[in-house]
Design an enzyme around this catalytic site. Structure first.
Site, short mmCIF file in Angstrom:
data_model
loop_
_atom_site.label_atom_id
_atom_site.label_comp_id
_atom_site.label_asym_id
_atom_site.label_seq_id
_atom_site.Cartn_x
_atom_site.Cartn_y
_atom_site.Cartn_z
N GLU A 120 50.65 63.64 7.65
CA GLU A 120 49.48 63.44 6.78
C GLU A 120 48.21 63.12 7.56
OE1 GLU A 120 49.97 60.39 3.83
OE2 GLU A 120 47.87 60.44 3.26
N PHE A 169 57.40 63.70 4.59
CA PHE A 169 57.61 62.27 4.29
C PHE A 169 56.41 61.41 4.69
CE2 PHE A 169 61.79 64.06 5.75
CZ PHE A 169 62.27 64.36 4.48
N ARG A 227 48.09 49.22 0.59
CA ARG A 227 49.09 49.43 -0.45
C ARG A 227 50.17 48.33 -0.44
NH1 ARG A 227 51.03 53.31 -3.92
NH2 ARG A 227 49.31 54.66 -4.44
N GLN A 258 50.36 68.01 6.08
CA GLN A 258 50.22 67.62 4.68
C GLN A 258 48.76 67.50 4.21
OE1 GLN A 258 53.71 64.49 5.43
NE2 GLN A 258 52.82 64.20 3.43
N GLU A 285 57.84 58.95 -4.05
CA GLU A 285 58.03 57.69 -3.35
C GLU A 285 58.71 56.57 -4.14
OE1 GLU A 285 54.24 57.17 -0.58
OE2 GLU A 285 53.74 57.83 -2.60
#
Lengths: 161, 747
Positions: B226, B222, B303, B191, B705
């Protein structure tokens, strides 16, 4: 090595194959049909589903030597003369696909269901697809696609597609 | 508009990494990984493996020409371990052989002598021992002590949430092909084109311009593809050292055993409400189970940290968060990127508070919903807030009060089956919390036959980003969609691309594409003006591939226009760039405007629990979700449905198991993801109408998301049943597996 004779998608082959090679690897590596995917290699996810003498099987759990004298249909054999089957069209129409990796196995299982049972209820669809995991969709669009395909295939329309 | 790849998908013709025709001389690689969770390598003996059948090379840290380092945020993750071992599954050697089978066979012949050290698996224990990644984060807003003094109702406790295996269908893999002059092409399932290209260059010790990383599509990502670059860099390293093409594909069970997961968290919470149920104060401590290397965990934690107020206005908060270093494979991004955990804790705390207050949880939620003008704990003031609108739209659709009454009625009439209900509001900040990453570029080429090619840094992984980009390009240029093709994601065409994550793929890359198309359109309009002597560019339009002046159709097609433009020596290629405006964040003060905007939603989940057996069924889910002005309602609906089911997997049946020594016990055969029978009979998804969003491309909103949050409803609806049975123990941890439900009732 063992010599086997079989058909895949209507084409007859004679090939030498190692006794321990799975049908999944044989199709992908020896017959160059890469539409059948390996999702888990453990018979859980259904991504490698193919038809063996019209019965859906996990190609990762079948040995290539077991197809001797038999007929295999893979995802590449579902469209006829380049034309999508009503089921494939319905998957597209209902957006029943996201990443596409589980799709070949999903379509094979659904195709087999519609051959056995042209009038499936929702429970029948759930039963037939239970062994096909999808990690992207919420399955709803897949159910809708199969229901729609069944509708399209009903004799009253009797369009030969 | 539907996903453009679907025609190929249904025929099995889409090419994933392992479907690429084998290049001449292809070798296969396998990884030898640590069998020990914590230790120190004393010796690696590869002599027997080197002599094994078909083996071309056994690569250890000594063979790495450049840096032995692939840490995503912190340089704490060697590609191949050479000294300290931090988890079972940590790569130690790469075996390259003629076949994958021979490579794996040779792996079994590697002997490694590891001095065992005491591993740590519990995040709280790791924190006590000072084992954390990056720094502890603390955010204080208002006066928490005063607010608790004023609170009439206070609830506090501890709760935990579990991990989740990505189970993307295409496991980690890459194909690396060496080219002339020390260059290399790597086709990968990843990703992060920019970041992974950088890791390859550093490990191979070549400049980035010699690394071409290409991505066609992913069989799911998903977030799991990444940040951890192990498998992509390992293939590139092997190809470089052997000067032969090398493919590395890991098996499902290797993937489950050695890759990162969604982070489990442990939480301490304390919440205070006034006499009317308004939240006055919230104090929370987040312990994140990060694993042996930092990977991307501090960003995920950040986050969670910024989302612990959920969809509610909370004037006084104290949030503390630590990323705990434990000896399991480094956990990484997974759809939601910490927001599901942040939301879970405020929802749990509020649920607990409702019990103490004796007020219905659903009413309590409604009175605390965010509104325009409210401030989030980090000082950002809200505009265009759709929290209440989503709630009211859902209420109009399902009549929440009636649904509650129906559940009560059902429970009165049934002894062994009990129903539970939950309403979950969603507020999800959109943008990378790390402001730098909020940039993207696009390259749009028009060829002389009128066909258009678009390249961006976005990675297609089933979420339909390429379809959305295609649609933006065709609409902006005024041509039919068939004329546009979205090309592969390739670092030679699009440099320094941010990862496709944080749901921003379409926002960022779509906007860059729009800018490039607008620039090309202006060039073309100038040409039309010159040819027609009509210089009011605003009144020149291209629609469905035909030129219009003041609304009047000309006998002038797109193809003719493009050929004229070429003959007139007009530049038909345009690169454009977009950076999200007006976002910033001060990490010292923990204040700022980290997100461009928020995505909202509300859902109602109803479950039926068999209280004799602990098994349950999701009876219905009704979702209202705000997608702005959708670029593709079909894609957005599919994203919502998929996210909800994936999330319910996390909150109910997906449970990871480890042995006492840290070995992963879950495998393809024992880790259950939702199957088709799991889908509720009534599952309705509705897109919020008349929602506009000036902060993203064509008024749309990010979708990947945010709807994942709705899946929390399954946990809380089951909890609703459990707490009616007994309240003499603390809230159970997430996920609520049938076994856990049974034990909660009877233990």
């Amino acid at each position: 090595m063992k010599t086997i004779t079989f058909t895949v998608n209507g084409q007859k082959y004679t090939r030498e194959v190692e006794e321990h090679k799975t049908l999944l690897r044989f199709l992908r590596e020896d017959i160059s049909l890469t539409g059948t995917k390996e999702g888990c290699g453990a018979g859980e996810c259904g991504a490698c589903t193919v038809l063996l003498n019209s019965k859906p099987v996990n190609a990762c759990l079948v040995l290539a030597v077991e197809i001797d004298g038999k007929e295999v249909i893979t995802i590449e054999g579902i469209a006829q003369d380049g034309k999508l089957s009503p089921l494939q069209e319905a998957f597209e129409r209902h957006h029943a696909i996201q990443c596409g990796f589980c799709t070949p196995g999903m379509i094979i299982s659904a195709h087999s269901l519609l051959q056995r049972n042209p009038n499936p209820k929702r429970e029948d669809i759930q039963e037939a697809i239970e062994g096909n995991f999808c990690r992207c969709t919420g399955y709803l669009q897949i159910i809708e696609a199969i229901e729609d395909a069944a509708e399209q295939l009903k004799p009253k329309k009797s369009k030969k597609r | 508009m539907k996903n453009v790849d679907m025609k190929m998908h249904v025929k099995g013709q889409s090419v994933f990494i392992d479907d690429i025709k084998a290049p001449i001389g292809l070798l296969n690689a396998a990884l030898f990984t640590s069998p020990v969770a914590k230790g120190r390598i004393k010796n690696i003996d590869i002599s027997a493996a080197q002599k094994s059948e078909g083996v071309a090379m056994v690569i250890t840290h000594k063979d790495i020409p450049g840096k032995n380092q692939i840490g995503h945020m912190i340089a704490d993750q060697p590609l191949l371990a050479f000294d300290e071992i931090e988890y079972i599954g940590q790569p130690i050697a790469i075996v390259v052989a003629d076949t994958r089978k021979n490579a794996k066979k040779a792996c079994q012949l590697i002997k490694v002598d590891i001095e065992k050290l005491e591993p740590v698996f519990e995040p709280r224990e790791a924190y006590q021992k000072g084992l954390i990644h990056a720094q502890k984060r603390v955010l204080v807003n208002g006066n928490i002590e005063e607010a608790f003094k004023k609170s009439k109702y206070i609830a506090s406790g501890r709760i935990d949430s579990g991990g989740q295996e990505h189970f993307y269908f295409e496991t980690q893999r890459a194909l690396a092909i060496p080219k002339e002059a020390d260059t290399i092409k790597v086709c990968a399932s990843c990703q992060s084109p920019g970041a992974f290209q950088h890791h390859i260059a550093e490990v191979l010790d070549i400049p980035m311009h010699k690394v071409e990383l290409e991505i066609r599509r992913l069989g799911g990502g998903f977030g799991g593809k990444e940040s951890t670059a192990v498998w992509v860099v390992a293939a590139a390293l092997a190809a470089k050292l052997l000067n032969r093409p090398v493919k590395l594909v890991i098996s499902r069970n290797e993937d489950i055993a050695t890759t990162g997961k969604r982070h489990p968290y442990s939480y301490d919470y304390k919440i205070g409400l006034d006499e009317n149920g308004k939240i006055l104060a919230f104090e929370v401590f987040l312990y994140q189970q990060a694993g042996g290397c930092a990977d991307i965990s501090p960003a995920v934690l950040g986050r969670s940290f910024l989302h612990t107020s959920g969809s509610y206005c909370i004037p006084n908060v104290k949030i503390t968060a630590v990323s705990c270093k434990t000896n399991i494979p480094p956990n990484n991004a997974f759809r939601g990127f910490g927001v599901p955990q942040g939301t879970f804790i405020i929802e749990s705390a509020l649920f607990h508070a409702s019990e103490i207050m004796g007020k219905n949880i659903i009413e309590l939620k409604k009175i605390n919903l965010l509104k325009d003008g409210d401030f989030l704990p980090y000082g950002m003031q809200l505009k265009k807030t759709n929290a209440v609108r989503c709630w009211e739209t859902l209420d109009e659709k399902v009549n929440i009060k009636k649904r509650i009454e129906a559940v009560e009625e059902f429970n009165k009439n049934n002894q062994t089956k009990k129903r539970g209900i939950s309403v979950i509001p969603v507020c999800f900040g959109i943008s990378f919390a790390q402001s730098t990453l909020n940039q993207a570029s696009a390259l749009v080429n028009i060829y002389i036959d009128g066909s258009v090619s678009v390249s961006t840094g976005a990675v297609e992984m089933g979420q339909g980003v390429n379809t959305k980009i295609l649609s933006v390009a065709a609409n902006t240029l005024g041509i039919q969609k068939e004329k546009v093709r979205v090309d592969t994601t390739n670092t030679s065409r699009i440099p320094n691309a941010s990862p496709t994550s944080a749901s921003t793929g379409a926002d960022l890359n779509g906007m860059a594409t729009k800018f490039a198309c607008e620039e090309l359109l202006t060039r073309l309009k100038k040409l039309i003006a010159k040819k027609t002597n009509f210089f009011d560019l605003d009144k020149i339009r291209i629609k469905d591939g035909i030129v219009y002046l003041c609304g009047a159709k000309l006998d002038y097609t797109w193809e003719e226009l493009i050929l004229d433009a070429y003959n007139e020596r007009t530049d038909l290629s345009c690169h454009s760039f977009y950076a999200t405006p007006a976002i910033y964040y001060d990490r010292v003060k923990e204040r700022g405007r980290p997100f461009a905007y928020y995505s909202y939603g509300t859902s109602l989940t109803e479950v039926e629990v068999d209280i004799l057996r602990g098994v349950y069924e999701i009876v219905s889910i009704d979702v209202v979700h705000d997608v702005g002005k959708s670029l593709s309602p079909e894609i957005d609906k599919g994203q919502i449905e998929g996210a909800v089911i994936q999330s319910i997997g996390w909150t109910t049946i997906e449970q990871l198991r480890y042995a006492p020594d840290g070995k992963m016990l879950s495998s393809a055969n024992s880790y259950k993801i939702p199957d088709i029978k799991f889908v509720p009979k009534n599952f309705n998804v509705m897109l919020l109408e008349n929602s506009e969003n000036p902060y993203a491309v064509c008024n749309s909103k990010a979708i990947g998301e945010p709807p994942f949050i709705h899946g929390l409803g399954a946990y809380f609806a089951i909890l609703d049943v459990l707490r009616k049975i007994r309240k003499d123990k603390p809230l159970p941890s997430l996920p609520l597996t049938p076994e856990k439900v049974f034990m909660y009732i009877y233990e």
